[in-house]
Motif scaffolding. Structure first.
Motif: not given
Length: 348
Positions: A251-255, A275-280, A285-290
């Motif tokens: 997920l992080r790689s795709m983001a 990894a540190p927080h990254d709002s963008t 990631i939230a969109g992909m998880r759906r």
């Protein structure tokens, strides 16, 4: 209960921190053998270039290796990116693969470059085959070249020149058209070819593309009725918590890819969790998880059944994206094997 779809696998040969390309390929060989043992229908390799986290640069080479190390599973490309290759070369490669593993080879073809513009130019430096406008002609050329009758080229002198991809074909690979747009759906329908909508990275437009494909389908001798399957990213584990952790590196790689950040090898699960927080990135990631299948075996199986019913397909191609903990062997991907095993047990 909704009937369970057949299952297949799409592999990008992921490379993580601490892995070499040799390790990554060894892990994919083990994964393909597991898929063969578990009864999966087919095992395809994608084509991507110059990506630190992806080792599937040459599908025909990987297909030959996996065909030699498996017994019954179909093996193929998902897909060969045709603008990068001369149609004759593709036809010859897959005719040779069909001779090596008769009745087991799929040739999935895509129109995208599979890389950035610099790499695309390097791949295409030897000729004008990258003319995307001629994509339908190149597909037709490959179909003719693969047929036992071959194709005929008319030279400027007027003489006819016969060409075949192999001297005496006993059979031909099954050709699939891949895409994520109305264009690819319409072309697959026009040519009477099986079609794959790239749901694993382009979820929007699924229903429209499949409707266009099915309503405009022109029956062909090889495929009298429309035929399609759907690829989906999946991380399945004994618990939903573990499945979520194993999904995080991909997920992080795709983001990073979708926010135009530098690519690197896949993180270990520990690196992703720390990894540190990254709002963008987290919004992406939230969109992909759906659209991804992430959960325990019963929940994941139920989601796959619902997706297959929604799309009207009887085959789902799993992209097993389960990442690895730092303590796990470099030449294996237990999270990906686990995904295949759990889904086969629930849906087999």
């Amino acid at each position: 209960m909704t009937a369970s779809p057949r299952l297949s696998v799409l592999d990008l040969v992921p490379v993580r921190t601490g892995q070499t390309s040799t390790d990554a390929v060894a892990a994919s060989v083990a994964l393909a053998r597991a898929a063969d043992r578990l009864g999966y229908e087919r095992y395809w390799f994608a084509e991507h270039h110059n990506m630190p986290a992806v080792a599937s640069t040459t599908p025909p080479v990987l297909i030959a290796a996996i065909a030699a190390k498996t017994e019954r599973i179909r093996v193929g490309s998902g897909g060969v990116m045709l603008p990068n290759h001369a149609p004759l070369v593709v036809a010859e490669q897959f005719a040779a693969l069909e001779a090596l593993a008769p009745g087991r080879i799929d040739l999935g073809i895509g129109r995208a470059p599979g890389s950035d513009p610099v790499i695309s130019q390097l791949l295409r430096i030897s000729g004008p085959t990258a003319d995307v406008d001629r994509f339908p002609d190149h597909i037709a050329d490959i179909l003719s070249l693969l047929s036992p009758e071959g194709a005929t080229l008319r030279l400027t002198s007027g003489r006819e020149y016969p060409i075949t991809a192999t001297p005496a074909a006993a059979a031909t690979p099954t050709v699939w058209l891949l895409g994520s747009s109305d264009y690819s759906a319409k072309l697959a329908a026009q040519l009477g070819l099986p079609y794959v909508f790239a749901y694993h990275f382009a979820g929007d437009g699924l229903e429209r593309a499949l409707e266009l494909y099915r309503t405009e389908y022109q029956p062909s001798e090889a495929h009298p009725a429309p035929r399609t399957l759907l690829p989906v990213n999946a991380s399945v584990a004994p618990t939903a918590e573990e499945a979520s952790e194993r999904a995080l590196p991909q997920l992080r790689s795709m983001a990073r890819l979708r926010t135009n950040r530098p690519m690197r090898a896949l993180e270990t699960i520990e690196e992703s969790l720390a990894a540190p927080h990254d709002s963008t990135g987290e919004e992406v990631i939230a969109g992909m998880r759906r659209r991804w299948i992430i959960g325990d075996a019963p929940g994941a199986a139920a989601e796959i059944r619902r997706l297959a019913e929604r799309a009207g397909v009887d085959e789902i191609m799993v992209v097993p994206i389960g990442g690895s903990y730092a303590s796990e062997p470099a030449d294996a991907t237990p999270g990906r094997v686990q995904t295949l095993e759990l889904l086969a047990a629930e849906l087999g």
